[in-house]
Design a protein around this motif. Structure first.
Motif, mmCIF file in Angstrom:
data_model
loop_
_atom_site.group_PDB
_atom_site.id
_atom_site.type_symbol
_atom_site.label_atom_id
_atom_site.label_comp_id
_atom_site.label_asym_id
_atom_site.label_seq_id
_atom_site.Cartn_x
_atom_site.Cartn_y
_atom_site.Cartn_z
ATOM 1 N N GLN A 92 -1.609 18.012 -0.114
ATOM 2 C CA GLN A 92 -1.088 17.324 1.156
ATOM 3 C C GLN A 92 -1.374 15.936 1.101
ATOM 4 O O GLN A 92 -2.598 15.402 0.701
ATOM 5 N N PHE A 93 -0.250 15.160 1.122
ATOM 6 C CA PHE A 93 -0.459 13.726 1.032
ATOM 7 C C PHE A 93 -0.290 13.085 2.578
ATOM 8 O O PHE A 93 0.666 13.277 3.250
ATOM 9 N N VAL A 94 -1.297 12.578 2.924
ATOM 10 C CA VAL A 94 -1.242 11.609 4.183
ATOM 11 C C VAL A 94 -1.092 10.211 4.053
ATOM 12 O O VAL A 94 -1.995 9.422 3.342
ATOM 13 N N GLU A 95 0.052 9.991 4.497
ATOM 14 C CA GLU A 95 0.602 8.449 4.069
ATOM 15 C C GLU A 95 -0.356 7.356 4.781
ATOM 16 O O GLU A 95 -0.507 7.465 5.879
ATOM 17 N N PRO A 96 -0.247 6.207 4.030
ATOM 18 C CA PRO A 96 -1.040 4.979 4.533
ATOM 19 C C PRO A 96 -0.137 4.444 5.604
ATOM 20 O O PRO A 96 1.157 4.631 5.475
ATOM 21 N N PRO A 97 -0.552 3.677 6.397
ATOM 22 C CA PRO A 97 0.375 2.845 7.644
ATOM 23 C C PRO A 97 1.254 1.887 6.769
ATOM 24 O O PRO A 97 0.734 1.258 5.938
ATOM 25 N N VAL B 289 0.783 -1.156 -0.115
ATOM 26 C CA VAL B 289 0.026 -0.006 0.075
ATOM 27 C C VAL B 289 0.707 1.322 -0.087
ATOM 28 O O VAL B 289 0.550 2.231 -0.431
ATOM 29 N N VAL B 290 2.062 1.372 0.733
ATOM 30 C CA VAL B 290 2.966 2.405 0.872
ATOM 31 C C VAL B 290 3.625 2.537 -0.847
ATOM 32 O O VAL B 290 3.520 3.822 -1.141
ATOM 33 N N CYS C 219 -6.231 1.705 5.309
ATOM 34 C CA CYS C 219 -6.348 0.237 5.048
ATOM 35 C C CYS C 219 -6.887 -0.564 6.348
ATOM 36 O O CYS C 219 -6.035 -0.521 7.468
ATOM 37 N N ASP C 220 -8.111 -0.962 6.260
ATOM 38 C CA ASP C 220 -8.585 -1.451 7.349
ATOM 39 C C ASP C 220 -8.678 -3.086 7.682
ATOM 40 O O ASP C 220 -9.116 -3.759 8.308
ATOM 41 N N ARG D 70 -14.654 3.862 -0.173
ATOM 42 C CA ARG D 70 -14.210 2.426 -0.055
ATOM 43 C C ARG D 70 -14.055 1.469 -1.128
ATOM 44 O O ARG D 70 -14.722 1.116 -1.718
ATOM 45 N N LEU D 71 -12.861 0.841 -1.233
ATOM 46 C CA LEU D 71 -12.473 -0.069 -2.081
ATOM 47 C C LEU D 71 -12.160 -1.548 -1.569
ATOM 48 O O LEU D 71 -11.251 -1.535 -0.906
ATOM 49 N N PRO D 72 -13.299 -2.515 -1.688
ATOM 50 C CA PRO D 72 -12.762 -3.902 -0.913
ATOM 51 C C PRO D 72 -11.512 -4.571 -1.728
ATOM 52 O O PRO D 72 -11.315 -4.220 -2.883
ATOM 53 N N LEU D 73 -10.653 -5.059 -0.801
ATOM 54 C CA LEU D 73 -9.546 -5.453 -1.352
ATOM 55 C C LEU D 73 -9.700 -7.090 -1.913
ATOM 56 O O LEU D 73 -8.811 -7.400 -2.406
ATOM 57 N N ASP D 74 -10.959 -7.620 -1.572
ATOM 58 C CA ASP D 74 -11.093 -9.026 -2.012
ATOM 59 C C ASP D 74 -12.432 -8.867 -2.971
ATOM 60 O O ASP D 74 -13.240 -8.123 -2.697
ATOM 61 N N PRO D 75 -12.485 -9.816 -3.922
ATOM 62 C CA PRO D 75 -13.694 -9.809 -4.911
ATOM 63 C C PRO D 75 -14.976 -10.203 -3.995
ATOM 64 O O PRO D 75 -14.721 -10.810 -3.113
#
Length: 275
Positions: A104-109, A81-82, A149-150, A202-207
């Motif tokens: 302004q970019f807020v970085e993901p974990p 993700v980074v 990312c959750d 929100r975009l699911p990471l799995d189909p």
């Protein structure tokens, strides 16, 4: 060394051949592009302005084609993700460097789950489209972009300081809504006149999980499966009875059991569940 284990497998050889073919094809395209640029620059029929215009058009077309090929190649891979976010920053660099836009970019974990290639590509395209939609409003000077990312979803937040007049039905946001919908995601748009617009995506990471067929999800007898197949085909009780060699009362009995097992209230609902 074991000569048998050192030999590449057929699958590995096939992948190597496909990669070599792709590299050769890209090399041919680049060669054609460079030859075209040289021909334009050497032409005595074009003045400097015309040569620059044509050269810019050819170079732009080649860059777009290269990016599309790169994205297609990455579509089956996983991107950290980074890393995906860093590539987004590169994509937006020209807007920041040559325009009046402050981003302004807020970085993901850094520990966020890796993104499927299709999701990473769509996320970058969505953000690019959103930024351009904001800029087209004419008063946007600052944009804030945040990824998170959750574990199950990529969460994207985009906010500007523009007019605050965009809505979810705005034509400029339609490409974004279509991309989000194609990935079974969700889009929320909130605007405050004079204070800007926020997009929460929100975009699911799995189909999405395909629903299990009714015949596999519910225990059915062989006869019930036969009745269900004919019912889905649109056959009435008398026709089902004739084709299966049973009485209409028996058909009604099986249909009643099917309705109960499926939790359906009508034959049409049962047929829909079966499909």
């Amino acid at each position: 060394m074991n000569p048998d284990t050192d030999l590449p497998s057929p699958a590995s050889r096939l992948l190597a051949l496909e990669h070599a073919s792709m590299v050769a094809e890209q090399a041919d395209r680049h060669a054609i592009t460079l030859e075209s640029l040289l021909a334009i620059l050497r032409s005595s029929r074009l003045d400097d302005r015309g040569a620059r215009t044509m050269a810019a058009e050819i170079a732009t077309t080649a860059l777009v084609g290269l990016r599309m090929a790169s994205d297609q190649q990455r579509s089956s891979l996983l991107e950290p993700v980074v890393g995906a976010f860093a590539r987004l920053k590169v994509d937006l660099h020209p807007l920041v460097r040559y325009g009046d836009l402050e981003v302004q970019f807020v970085e993901p974990p850094a520990t966020g789950r890796a993104l499927p290639g299709e999701v990473a590509h769509a996320a970058r395209a969505i953000v690019r489209s959103a930024v351009l939609a904001f800029v087209d409003q004419g008063e946007t000077r600052r944009v804030r972009i945040q990824w998170d990312c959750d574990g199950l979803n990529l969460l994207i937040g985009i906010r500007d300081d523009g007019k605050g007049e965009l809505t979810a039905h705005d034509d400029s946001l339609r490409p974004i809504a279509e991309r989000v919908s194609a990935l079974d995601g969700a889009l929320a748009v909130s605007s405050t006149p004079g204070w800007g617009t926020s997009l929460d995506i929100r975009l699911p990471l799995d189909p999405p999980v395909e629903p299990e067929p009714l015949a596999d999800a519910v225990p059915l007898s062989t006869r019930e499966r036969e009745v269900l197949r004919l019912l889905v085909a649109g056959e009435r009780n008398q026709s089902i009875a004739t084709q299966l060699g049973i009485s209409t009362n028996t058909v009604k009995f099986h249909v009643s059991n099917l309705l109960r097992k499926a939790g359906a209230r009508s034959r049409s609902e049962l047929a829909a569940l079966a499909r």
